[in-house]
Design an enzyme around this catalytic site. Sequence first.
Site, mmCIF file in Angstrom:
data_model
loop_
_atom_site.group_PDB
_atom_site.id
_atom_site.type_symbol
_atom_site.label_atom_id
_atom_site.label_comp_id
_atom_site.label_asym_id
_atom_site.label_seq_id
_atom_site.Cartn_x
_atom_site.Cartn_y
_atom_site.Cartn_z
ATOM 1 N N SER A 190 17.159 -1.360 13.880
ATOM 2 C CA SER A 190 16.127 -0.473 14.437
ATOM 3 C C SER A 190 15.142 -1.304 15.261
ATOM 4 C CB SER A 190 15.352 0.220 13.333
ATOM 5 O OG SER A 190 16.212 0.934 12.483
ATOM 6 N N ARG A 214 8.009 -1.685 6.132
ATOM 7 C CA ARG A 214 8.266 -2.778 7.093
ATOM 8 C C ARG A 214 7.009 -3.651 7.289
ATOM 9 N NH1 ARG A 214 12.403 -0.583 6.140
ATOM 10 N NH2 ARG A 214 14.189 -0.242 7.489
ATOM 11 N N GLU A 223 9.397 -2.096 15.535
ATOM 12 C CA GLU A 223 9.733 -2.821 14.312
ATOM 13 C C GLU A 223 9.990 -4.282 14.656
ATOM 14 O OE1 GLU A 223 12.804 -1.473 11.343
ATOM 15 O OE2 GLU A 223 13.403 -3.560 11.637
HETATM 16 N N1 EPU Z 1 19.345 11.469 13.513
HETATM 17 C C1 EPU Z 1 19.554 12.276 14.609
HETATM 18 N N2 EPU Z 1 20.390 11.845 15.583
HETATM 19 C C2 EPU Z 1 21.019 10.653 15.525
HETATM 20 C C3 EPU Z 1 20.820 9.810 14.404
HETATM 21 C C4 EPU Z 1 19.978 10.233 13.411
HETATM 22 O O1 EPU Z 1 19.012 13.374 14.701
HETATM 23 O O2 EPU Z 1 21.743 10.321 16.488
HETATM 24 C C5 EPU Z 1 18.411 11.914 12.470
HETATM 25 C C6 EPU Z 1 19.111 12.616 11.340
HETATM 26 O O3 EPU Z 1 18.291 13.706 10.948
HETATM 27 C C7 EPU Z 1 19.153 11.572 10.247
HETATM 28 C C8 EPU Z 1 17.842 10.850 10.491
HETATM 29 O O4 EPU Z 1 17.706 10.842 11.905
HETATM 30 O O5 EPU Z 1 19.221 12.147 8.991
HETATM 31 C C9 EPU Z 1 17.757 9.469 9.896
HETATM 32 O O6 EPU Z 1 18.773 8.622 10.424
HETATM 33 P P1 EPU Z 1 19.344 7.400 9.572
HETATM 34 O O7 EPU Z 1 19.816 7.885 8.271
HETATM 35 O O8 EPU Z 1 20.330 6.672 10.423
HETATM 36 O O9 EPU Z 1 18.091 6.475 9.263
HETATM 37 P P2 EPU Z 1 16.831 6.055 10.146
HETATM 38 O O10 EPU Z 1 15.635 6.690 9.542
HETATM 39 O O11 EPU Z 1 17.051 6.330 11.580
HETATM 40 C C10 EPU Z 1 16.175 3.986 8.701
HETATM 41 C C11 EPU Z 1 15.883 2.522 8.850
HETATM 42 C C12 EPU Z 1 17.167 1.716 8.961
HETATM 43 C C13 EPU Z 1 18.013 1.984 7.740
HETATM 44 C C14 EPU Z 1 18.277 3.498 7.654
HETATM 45 C C15 EPU Z 1 19.040 3.883 6.427
HETATM 46 C C16 EPU Z 1 13.753 2.264 9.974
HETATM 47 C C17 EPU Z 1 13.040 1.875 11.217
HETATM 48 N N3 EPU Z 1 15.074 2.263 10.042
HETATM 49 O O12 EPU Z 1 16.764 4.456 9.891
HETATM 50 O O13 EPU Z 1 16.786 0.345 8.950
HETATM 51 O O14 EPU Z 1 19.238 1.286 7.802
HETATM 52 O O15 EPU Z 1 17.017 4.195 7.593
HETATM 53 O O16 EPU Z 1 18.197 3.884 5.323
HETATM 54 O O17 EPU Z 1 13.121 2.543 8.968
HETATM 55 C C18 EPU Z 1 16.264 -1.506 10.371
HETATM 56 O O18 EPU Z 1 15.162 -1.527 9.847
HETATM 57 O O19 EPU Z 1 16.582 -2.339 11.274
HETATM 58 C C19 EPU Z 1 17.201 -0.487 9.981
HETATM 59 C C20 EPU Z 1 18.371 -0.367 10.560
#
Ligand code: EPU
Length: 343
Positions: free
Chosen positions: A241, A169, A338
């Site tokens: 995010s 990012r 972010e």
């Molecule tokens: N999780 C929980 N509880 C929840 C939701 C998630 O414990 O309610 C844990 C789970 O272990 C899950 C992990 O968090 O496996 C990761 O969650 P997710 O796959 O939704 O991805 P993220 O790391 O939270 C990032 C990016 C998103 C992108 C997703 C998918 C950032 C800041 N965010 O989110 O990007 O869509 O991965 O690759 O890096 C954005 O930048 O605006 C954005 C949405």
Amino acid sequence: MHHMSLIEENIIMAPFTTLGVGGPARYFARASSVEDIKDIVKFAKRKKTPLIPIGGGSNILVSDEGVQGMVVKMEIPGISFNNEEKDSILMKVFAGEDWDKVVERSVSAGLYGLENLSGIPGTAGAAPVQNIGAYGVEISGLVFEVEVYDAKEEKFTVFKNEECSFGYRESIFKNSPGRFLITSVIMKLSKRPYFVSDYKDISERMSSGNYSQDGAGMREMVLDIRSKKFPDEEGTGSVGSFFKNPVLSSDDLQKVKMKFPDIPFYPHGSGYFKVPLAWILDKLLKVRGLRHGNVGLFDSQPLVLVAYNGATQKEIFAFAEEIKKGVKDATGIEVDYEVKLLS
Ligand code: EPU
């Protein structure tokens, strides 16, 4: 100088942001051609006011008091293909194109590379600024060149991929605010099928057999996953995010793991690890779905801050700072935003 009629004053920013929040921009203009940009930059310099380019307004939090500067809404249109080779082609998209429309166009042209980045809000010109990424793909892996107008030197210039200083990012464009106005992004896409499917949400669906084994199937998969993770009700705003996932050194990770042995982590470059903040918010702080007044954390993805009707920037910021402090107190981890704060 007839272009100067483009410039408006004291324009309320809330409708130009997906959070639906923010006071007036001192100056405001829409750039629909590269020529417009030159005029707008000259005007801003004459007024000695900072330039603030925006795209879809899906990654900004604008102050209730507004912004002291020249907000430039980048609306330059255009998509073209060139330099076709046996296995690849260059896709050039101008800054004002809607990002998801770009992905859709590439997929329907039978090209591979962008499908995991389906459904991300915002414009093409904003995509390299924060190096958008999802489901194992970052735009930095596809960017060939970025064309910009350098407001400082008052000239058009080109950044090759290696010159963009891409990180998680992060980019040179994000770190030199108001200097480089991105006019177009050139991406190298593959004519040969390939899939990035190691991300858990993706691999689970891949094995379900419910999707076609091509770019369109991958795109559909990603759109399905996202439709459950992001709010889409009327009267709610978000920027995807709001927070970044923390990146920790292995020493810091070890410290956190002593206290919370279950914490998930993913290697992020050599010696660093990314931990999902959503997990910390959900499992440790138990603030998934928390709501205070007009601000809350989305129930199925707590990284997503939701602004309900009537929310103000001050309310959002106070809420976000509280979350940040909660994480710091519980784990010692420093969370970064972010979203970009504009004032
Ligand atoms: N999780 C929980 N509880 C929840 C939701 C998630 O414990 O309610 C844990 C789970 O272990 C899950 C992990 O968090 O496996 C990761 O969650 P997710 O796959 O939704 O991805 P993220 O790391 O939270 C990032 C990016 C998103 C992108 C997703 C998918 C950032 C800041 N965010 O989110 O990007 O869509 O991965 O690759 O890096 C954005 O930048 O605006 C954005 C949405």
